[in-house]
Design a protein around this motif. Sequence first.
Motif, PDB file in Angstrom:
ATOM      1  N   ILE A 271      58.325  54.072  58.384  1.00  0.00           N
ATOM      2  CA  ILE A 271      59.523  53.540  57.729  1.00  0.00           C
ATOM      3  C   ILE A 271      59.530  54.119  56.326  1.00  0.00           C
ATOM      4  CG2 ILE A 271      60.845  51.494  57.091  1.00  0.00           C
ATOM      5  CD1 ILE A 271      59.316  49.904  59.134  1.00  0.00           C
ATOM      6  N   LYS A 272      60.535  54.941  56.042  1.00  0.00           N
ATOM      7  CA  LYS A 272      60.560  55.666  54.772  1.00  0.00           C
ATOM      8  C   LYS A 272      61.986  55.839  54.273  1.00  0.00           C
ATOM      9  CE  LYS A 272      60.231  60.136  57.187  1.00  0.00           C
ATOM     10  NZ  LYS A 272      59.388  61.347  57.356  1.00  0.00           N
ATOM     11  N   SER A 273      62.106  56.377  53.065  1.00  0.00           N
ATOM     12  CA  SER A 273      63.409  56.528  52.426  1.00  0.00           C
ATOM     13  C   SER A 273      63.401  57.775  51.562  1.00  0.00           C
ATOM     14  CB  SER A 273      63.732  55.297  51.563  1.00  0.00           C
ATOM     15  OG  SER A 273      64.872  55.513  50.759  1.00  0.00           O
ATOM     16  N   GLU A 274      64.562  58.428  51.470  1.00  0.00           N
ATOM     17  CA  GLU A 274      64.708  59.561  50.553  1.00  0.00           C
ATOM     18  C   GLU A 274      64.932  59.070  49.124  1.00  0.00           C
ATOM     19  OE1 GLU A 274      64.077  62.412  51.816  1.00  0.00           O
ATOM     20  OE2 GLU A 274      64.081  61.669  53.872  1.00  0.00           O
ATOM     21  N   GLN A 275      65.179  57.763  48.975  1.00  0.00           N
ATOM     22  CA  GLN A 275      65.479  57.200  47.659  1.00  0.00           C
ATOM     23  C   GLN A 275      64.275  56.516  47.014  1.00  0.00           C
ATOM     24  OE1 GLN A 275      68.826  54.527  48.228  1.00  0.00           O
ATOM     25  NE2 GLN A 275      69.817  55.931  49.651  1.00  0.00           N
ATOM     26  N   GLN A 276      63.276  56.185  47.823  1.00  0.00           N
ATOM     27  CA  GLN A 276      62.122  55.431  47.329  1.00  0.00           C
ATOM     28  C   GLN A 276      60.828  56.164  47.679  1.00  0.00           C
ATOM     29  OE1 GLN A 276      62.621  52.495  45.643  1.00  0.00           O
ATOM     30  NE2 GLN A 276      64.831  52.694  45.919  1.00  0.00           N
TER      31      GLN A 276
ATOM     32  N   GLU B  79      73.380  52.449  73.808  1.00  0.00           N
ATOM     33  CA  GLU B  79      72.355  52.942  72.906  1.00  0.00           C
ATOM     34  C   GLU B  79      71.311  51.856  72.698  1.00  0.00           C
ATOM     35  OE1 GLU B  79      73.859  54.381  69.225  1.00  0.00           O
ATOM     36  OE2 GLU B  79      75.003  56.016  70.123  1.00  0.00           O
ATOM     37  N   VAL B  80      70.044  52.280  72.654  1.00  0.00           N
ATOM     38  CA  VAL B  80      68.961  51.336  72.437  1.00  0.00           C
ATOM     39  C   VAL B  80      69.022  50.830  70.998  1.00  0.00           C
ATOM     40  CG1 VAL B  80      66.453  51.068  72.339  1.00  0.00           C
ATOM     41  CG2 VAL B  80      67.487  52.428  74.154  1.00  0.00           C
ATOM     42  N   ASP B  81      68.924  49.527  70.831  1.00  0.00           N
ATOM     43  CA  ASP B  81      68.858  48.924  69.501  1.00  0.00           C
ATOM     44  C   ASP B  81      67.455  49.143  68.956  1.00  0.00           C
ATOM     45  OD1 ASP B  81      69.498  47.419  67.224  1.00  0.00           O
ATOM     46  OD2 ASP B  81      68.740  45.578  68.145  1.00  0.00           O
ATOM     47  N   LEU B  82      67.349  49.782  67.781  1.00  0.00           N
ATOM     48  CA  LEU B  82      66.054  50.166  67.237  1.00  0.00           C
ATOM     49  C   LEU B  82      65.862  49.595  65.828  1.00  0.00           C
ATOM     50  CD1 LEU B  82      66.116  53.912  68.362  1.00  0.00           C
ATOM     51  CD2 LEU B  82      64.783  52.061  69.408  1.00  0.00           C
ATOM     52  N   PRO B  83      65.575  48.311  65.731  1.00  0.00           N
ATOM     53  CA  PRO B  83      65.321  47.715  64.412  1.00  0.00           C
ATOM     54  C   PRO B  83      63.990  48.182  63.856  1.00  0.00           C
ATOM     55  CG  PRO B  83      64.880  46.115  66.135  1.00  0.00           C
ATOM     56  CD  PRO B  83      65.460  47.318  66.819  1.00  0.00           C
ATOM     57  N   ALA B  84      63.841  48.108  62.542  1.00  0.00           N
ATOM     58  CA  ALA B  84      62.584  48.498  61.898  1.00  0.00           C
ATOM     59  C   ALA B  84      62.414  47.713  60.602  1.00  0.00           C
ATOM     60  CB  ALA B  84      62.572  49.996  61.607  1.00  0.00           C
TER      61      ALA B  84
ATOM     62  N   TYR C 139      64.681  54.080  56.742  1.00  0.00           N
ATOM     63  CA  TYR C 139      64.936  54.314  58.159  1.00  0.00           C
ATOM     64  C   TYR C 139      63.602  54.519  58.863  1.00  0.00           C
ATOM     65  CZ  TYR C 139      64.116  59.252  56.979  1.00  0.00           C
ATOM     66  OH  TYR C 139      63.569  60.430  56.530  1.00  0.00           O
ATOM     67  N   CYS C 140      63.620  54.386  60.183  1.00  0.00           N
ATOM     68  CA  CYS C 140      62.407  54.590  60.974  1.00  0.00           C
ATOM     69  C   CYS C 140      62.405  56.015  61.513  1.00  0.00           C
ATOM     70  CB  CYS C 140      62.328  53.592  62.127  1.00  0.00           C
ATOM     71  SG  CYS C 140      60.752  53.619  63.012  1.00  0.00           S
TER      72      CYS C 140
ATOM     73  N   ILE D 260      62.712  47.204  54.642  1.00  0.00           N
ATOM     74  CA  ILE D 260      63.666  46.861  55.695  1.00  0.00           C
ATOM     75  C   ILE D 260      64.563  48.068  55.976  1.00  0.00           C
ATOM     76  CG2 ILE D 260      65.456  45.262  56.455  1.00  0.00           C
ATOM     77  CD1 ILE D 260      62.796  43.894  55.930  1.00  0.00           C
ATOM     78  N   LYS D 261      64.752  48.375  57.240  1.00  0.00           N
ATOM     79  CA  LYS D 261      65.649  49.460  57.634  1.00  0.00           C
ATOM     80  C   LYS D 261      67.054  49.221  57.095  1.00  0.00           C
ATOM     81  CE  LYS D 261      67.608  51.590  61.816  1.00  0.00           C
ATOM     82  NZ  LYS D 261      67.649  51.517  63.303  1.00  0.00           N
ATOM     83  N   ASP D 262      67.685  50.286  56.592  1.00  0.00           N
ATOM     84  CA  ASP D 262      69.049  50.283  56.054  1.00  0.00           C
ATOM     85  C   ASP D 262      69.157  49.613  54.686  1.00  0.00           C
ATOM     86  OD1 ASP D 262      70.025  51.641  58.281  1.00  0.00           O
ATOM     87  OD2 ASP D 262      70.434  49.791  59.364  1.00  0.00           O
TER      88      ASP D 262
END
Length: 206
Positions: free
Chosen positions: A81-86, A31-36, A57-58, A50-52
């Motif tokens: 880069i977004k979040s359901e919490q923020q 699997e491709v490593d996909l940092p964000a 997440y990206c 920051i991702k996670d």
Amino acid sequence: MKQFTGLSFILGMFMFTSCIKHEVIPPPTPEVDLPASFTASLQGSSYEIIKDVNGYYCDATQAKEILPTPQPSKIIYFSSIKSEQQLDFIQIGLGKLNFNADASIVPSLDAFTAYFNNNVSPDYKEGADGGVEIVFRDGQGGVWMSSENSTLPQDFTFTSLVQESDENGDYMKFTASFNVSLFDDITAPTDTIVFQNAVFEGYFKR
């Protein structure tokens, strides 16, 4: 007779053990490593996503305009880069890539790769129509956008572009550096915010 019985027992045990099937465990699928991540100075203060962390997440999406030939179909790529919490989120849009939708509803991998390699320092364009657009939503829900008509200093460069693929798709991993002023309304702005020394690490998906 005893010797024959013993020999039969040994042969039977050998045949039994030789018939046992060993489970073959396939190697893990690469699997491709996909940092964000996103870091910048926002109005003079450090800012990061920051991702996670905090559910971030990206999200790599596209906006397509499918047209009949001989007209070229068009696609704009987005990386957010977004979040359901923020409430905060940051998005880069880049377009438009022209392609022939009669052959496929997605551009070829070669066209996808060449498009980004040929757009290392795109101009800012409204709606990412022929260039790049930055959209940012702050913690209070205010939405800010870059403007192609801004008279304030602004720049944008992809400092890294790496194409990688796995069974889930084809990606263009990138690192982008930019300085930009974002506006609350690009047609009649009343307020602005400034990102300096911004670095966005993410990816686009074909």
